[in-house]
Each structure stands twice: as structure tokens, then as C-alpha cells.
Scaffold this motif. Structure first.
Motif, PDB file in Angstrom:
ATOM      1  N   PRO A 171     -81.457  21.163  56.480  1.00  0.00           N
ATOM      2  CA  PRO A 171     -80.760  21.219  55.182  1.00  0.00           C
ATOM      3  C   PRO A 171     -81.646  20.786  54.011  1.00  0.00           C
ATOM      4  CG  PRO A 171     -79.955  19.375  56.495  1.00  0.00           C
ATOM      5  CD  PRO A 171     -80.800  20.207  57.394  1.00  0.00           C
ATOM      6  N   VAL A 172     -82.659  19.979  54.287  1.00  0.00           N
ATOM      7  CA  VAL A 172     -83.565  19.555  53.215  1.00  0.00           C
ATOM      8  C   VAL A 172     -84.422  20.736  52.755  1.00  0.00           C
ATOM      9  CG1 VAL A 172     -85.357  17.933  52.526  1.00  0.00           C
ATOM     10  CG2 VAL A 172     -83.640  17.231  54.196  1.00  0.00           C
ATOM     11  N   GLU A 215     -83.633  23.898  53.046  1.00  0.00           N
ATOM     12  CA  GLU A 215     -82.736  24.797  52.320  1.00  0.00           C
ATOM     13  C   GLU A 215     -82.551  24.324  50.884  1.00  0.00           C
ATOM     14  OE1 GLU A 215     -79.859  26.258  56.047  1.00  0.00           O
ATOM     15  OE2 GLU A 215     -79.011  25.164  54.347  1.00  0.00           O
ATOM     16  N   ALA A 216     -82.380  23.019  50.722  1.00  0.00           N
ATOM     17  CA  ALA A 216     -82.175  22.453  49.389  1.00  0.00           C
ATOM     18  C   ALA A 216     -83.370  22.710  48.489  1.00  0.00           C
ATOM     19  CB  ALA A 216     -81.901  20.950  49.495  1.00  0.00           C
ATOM     20  N   THR A 258     -85.125  12.048  50.804  1.00  0.00           N
ATOM     21  CA  THR A 258     -84.696  13.450  50.726  1.00  0.00           C
ATOM     22  C   THR A 258     -83.191  13.604  50.519  1.00  0.00           C
ATOM     23  OG1 THR A 258     -84.423  13.692  53.144  1.00  0.00           O
ATOM     24  CG2 THR A 258     -86.606  14.143  52.215  1.00  0.00           C
ATOM     25  N   GLU A 264     -73.027  19.328  52.085  1.00  0.00           N
ATOM     26  CA  GLU A 264     -74.458  19.405  52.407  1.00  0.00           C
ATOM     27  C   GLU A 264     -74.994  18.056  52.882  1.00  0.00           C
ATOM     28  OE1 GLU A 264     -76.534  22.058  52.512  1.00  0.00           O
ATOM     29  OE2 GLU A 264     -74.749  23.275  52.189  1.00  0.00           O
ATOM     30  N   MET A 265     -74.497  16.976  52.277  1.00  0.00           N
ATOM     31  CA  MET A 265     -74.961  15.651  52.677  1.00  0.00           C
ATOM     32  C   MET A 265     -74.612  15.368  54.132  1.00  0.00           C
ATOM     33  SD  MET A 265     -76.466  14.827  49.981  1.00  0.00           S
ATOM     34  CE  MET A 265     -77.137  13.467  50.915  1.00  0.00           C
ATOM     35  N   GLY A 307     -79.853  20.109  45.801  1.00  0.00           N
ATOM     36  CA  GLY A 307     -79.850  21.438  46.404  1.00  0.00           C
ATOM     37  C   GLY A 307     -78.456  22.017  46.525  1.00  0.00           C
ATOM     38  N   ARG A 349     -82.585  14.998  47.228  1.00  0.00           N
ATOM     39  CA  ARG A 349     -82.961  16.415  47.144  1.00  0.00           C
ATOM     40  C   ARG A 349     -81.823  17.308  47.651  1.00  0.00           C
ATOM     41  NH1 ARG A 349     -89.221  17.152  48.437  1.00  0.00           N
ATOM     42  NH2 ARG A 349     -90.021  15.018  48.334  1.00  0.00           N
ATOM     43  N   VAL A 350     -81.196  16.871  48.747  1.00  0.00           N
ATOM     44  CA  VAL A 350     -80.112  17.664  49.318  1.00  0.00           C
ATOM     45  C   VAL A 350     -78.923  17.708  48.354  1.00  0.00           C
ATOM     46  CG1 VAL A 350     -78.443  17.822  51.211  1.00  0.00           C
ATOM     47  CG2 VAL A 350     -80.829  17.275  51.689  1.00  0.00           C
ATOM     48  N   ARG A 392     -82.577  17.468  61.081  1.00  0.00           N
ATOM     49  CA  ARG A 392     -82.164  16.928  59.787  1.00  0.00           C
ATOM     50  C   ARG A 392     -83.004  17.437  58.623  1.00  0.00           C
ATOM     51  NH1 ARG A 392     -82.502  11.083  59.760  1.00  0.00           N
ATOM     52  NH2 ARG A 392     -81.266  11.189  57.849  1.00  0.00           N
ATOM     53  N   ARG A 440     -77.242  16.449  56.526  1.00  0.00           N
ATOM     54  CA  ARG A 440     -78.507  15.705  56.531  1.00  0.00           C
ATOM     55  C   ARG A 440     -78.386  14.269  57.021  1.00  0.00           C
ATOM     56  NH1 ARG A 440     -82.243  12.114  54.745  1.00  0.00           N
ATOM     57  NH2 ARG A 440     -80.358  10.839  54.667  1.00  0.00           N
TER      58      ARG A 440
END
Length: 355
Positions: A329-330, A332-333, A131, A44-45, A138, A134-135, A326, A48
Motif C-alpha cells: 500500500p505504500v 501504491e500511495a 511511511t 488505506e491505513m 496517498g 505517505r499512505v 506492508r 499498512r
């Protein structure tokens, strides 16, 4: 400072600044026994992180995940999960010329007004780099949701004044705009590059679809499911508005048009966006968020300094000409974090959701 934590039973607290040593998150409430590795979070990272394409910031950060606590022999322990991502490509000196200037569109003025001190290096905590934590959180929430058959998919629906005309989830991760329409994506990229070359930026709209959520999730009246999702999404600095289902279009509809009729098979429409009375209906949850143009631009602007004197400013540095790719994904998280928390709250009262 207060305000850096979110959630009730699945609770996150982010930390770190844009040009400090690193950023990260503490996740409390992760149940024991969940298979979890740094690689799970890294996937996931990578979505982002900066420097992905020609329409994102050229800043180079690997955003390599380091799990500090909460995992033993590949399984979560039930204790707080600590995750850190060390900054590598910091250039605080790039902000020396604007140390005493307020950048239009940024939180420089308001942070100074509130705290009496501010981190001028890329906005500090107000930076989009916050963020990253956060990801990471998430990614953990997504693993919990996957066990319940829930998926969260966000994508760019509109950017630079160009809207997607088709929806193909298979192309979202195959174009630099993360758009759901490959033809529109090409037009978006061209427009973003065109405006970026003259030092300007653009905004857009991100749509998110959540599938697999059963009926009955949400905590009325103040912690309604849509209210919690709105809180999560609007806590992102670039987001200026949110709507569910038919959204603001409902203002021009009649009740007979907007109401989601039902038959023996279920709902016949989804103008409510999958939430009624703050509780999930079992339908797909759909919301859209308005993302503002990136505030950091090299176009000359009027501002003032910390002494109230009028000045002109040009914001140099490395910034996204469009935040949309970008922030996907944030969003979504944050949606996943809300849902993980709501599932836990529902299950804590000993009641299973109605399918």
C-alpha cells in the motif's frame, strides 16, 4: 531537516518518529470540494498498519486517522490538509542496549554522520513507520485519481525466493503476503515463518500496475513520469532498485524485439512499461521494485559502536520478517501521489491529455 517534502503542485511533507508521540503528513495542493472523510483514509491505513498477520511485526498500532485541517463539512477546502496518527505501542526501552551500536543495514551510522545526532529508538525518521503519513496522503491522491478513471494496484510478485506463477488481482488482499498467486503465497508464508523462527528476514519484488492514465502525462526532461515514479519509490528506505516494462531484461534484447511497434489500433507490446520519452503512452504503466530483507534481525552480527570499537549485536524488538506485504500500500500511495501531481501540472498549463 530538509528532504521531508515531495511533489510540486500536489505536495506532501511527512513528520514524526517511530517511537515519538505520533506521525503524520501535511498535504498541500488538494483542490477544494473533494469529498473526504477520516474513514476514506482509514481504509488505506488499515492495509499498512502493523500486527496484521503472522508475517508482519507484532507491534499493535490502530493508526487511527485524525484530520486536523483542510476539511469542512465533508469537503476539502483547498487549504493545507493536516493528518496525524498518534503512536500507541511505543517501546523505546527495547533499544537501550543498542543505544551506542550501529545496526547493520540501518541508517544509524549515516544519520549520525550527517546530523551529529540520531534517534536510536527504532531509527526515528528512518523507520518504516514514517511511511504511514505517505499512505494517508496517498489515500487523498487516490480519490483524485478515481475521478479521472485511474487505478493503482501493487502486489508481491516474489518473496523469499518464491515467484508468483499466475496473476489474479482478486486474491491480493486475501492472503497475508499480498501476492497475486494464492499457491505461491502459501509457499512464501511458510518460508518467511521458517526463517523468522531462526531470527532472519527475507526480501522480495513488488510489481505495480497503473491503469487509466491517458497519453501525454509527464514533464521532460528532468521530471519525466518514470523518473518521478522512480524518485518516489526509491525514497522508500527498503527499496534498492526499480525497473519499468521489460526492465533490465532489455539489456539482452535487440531493438527489433524491445521496440513497441504500432498499428492503426495502437501499440502491439508494452516493453516500455507505458512510458516513452518520460511521457505516458496511454498503455498500462508497469514497474517492479526490489525490496531488501528487513535489517532488524536477531541473528548475531558484527558491527562497531559510536567510538569505533568492534562489537557484536543482536537486534531485539518487533520487526517485520518480510516487508513486502506492508510496503504494497505504500508503493501504491507514492505512485498515486506522483500521478496526482503530474495531472495537476499538465492541467495547469491549460492542456488536456490526449485519450
Amino acid at each position: 531537516m530538509s528532504g521531508s517534502s515531495f511533489g510540486t503542485l500536489f505536495r506532501i511533507s511527512t513528520f514524526g518518529e517511530s517511537h515519538g508521540p505520533g506521525v503524520g503528513v501535511i498535504v498541500d495542493g488538494v483542490p477544494p470540494g473533494l469529498p473526504l472523510s477520516e474513514e476514506d483514509i482509514q481504509l488505506e491505513m488499515n492495509r499498512r498498519k502493523p500486527g496484521q498477520s503472522e508475517v508482519t511485526t507484532p507491534r499493535q498500532e490502530s493508526d487511527r486517522v485524525h484530520i486536523l485541517s483542510g476539511v469542512f463539512e465533508g469537503l476539502t477546502t483547498g487549504t493545507p490538509l493536516g493528518i496525524v496518527l498518534y503512536n500507541q505501542d511505543m517501546r523505546p526501552s527495547a533499544y537501550d542496549d543498542i543505544r551506542e551500536l550501529f545496526r547493520p543495514g540501518h541508517a544509524d551510522f549515516t544519520y549520525l554522520a550527517k546530523y551529529g545526532i540520531r534517534d536510536h529508538r527504532g531509527s526515528g525518521r528512518a523507520s518504516g513507520r514514517e511511511t504511514a503519513g505517505r499512505v494517508a496522503a496517498g489515500a487523498v491522491a487516490k480519490k483524485l485519481l478515481a475521478q479521472r478513471g485511474v487505478s493503482v494496484t501493487a502486489y508481491t510478485l516474489r518473496a523469499a525466493g518464491i515467484s508468483c506463477e499466475s496473476f489474479d488481482p482478486a486474491v491480493i488482499e486475501k492472503n497475508p503476503m499480498r501476492a497475486c498467486d494464492p499457491v505461491a503465497a502459501e509457499k512464501m508464508v511458510a518460508r518467511v515463518k521458517e526463517l523468522s523462527e531462526i531470527g532472519d528476514s527475507v526480501g522480495g519484488i513488488i510489481e505495480c500496475r497503473i491503469q487509466g492514465v491517458p497519453a501525454g502525462l509527464g514533464e521532460p526532461v528532468f521530471d519525466k513520469l518514470d523518473a518521478e515514479l522512480a524518485h518516489a519509490i526509491l525514497s522508500l528506505g527498503a527499496v534498492k532498485g526499480i525497473e519499468f516494462g521489460s526492465g533490465f531484461a532489455c539489456a539482452d534484447m535487440r531493438g527489433s524485439e524491445h521496440n513497441d511497434w504500432m498499428d492503426s489500433e495502437g501499440f502491439l507490446s508494452n516493453n516500455a512499461g507505458g512510458v516513452l520519452g518520460g511521457i505516458s503512452t496511454g498503455q498500462e504503466i508497469v514497474f517492479r521494485a526490489a525490496v531488501k530483507p528487513t535489517s532488524s534481525i536477531t541473528v548475531k552480527q558484527k558491527t562497531r559502536n559510536i567510538r569505533g570499537e568492534e562489537r557484536e549485536i543482536v537486534t531485539e524488538g518487533r520487526h517485520d520478517p518480510c516487508i513486502c506485504p506492508r510496503i504494497v500500500p505504500v508503493m501504491e500511495a507514492m505512485a498515486a501521489i506522483v500521478l496526482a501531481d503530474q495531472f495537476m501540472r499538465q492541467e495547469a498549463r491549460g492542456r488536456k491529455n490526449q485519450a
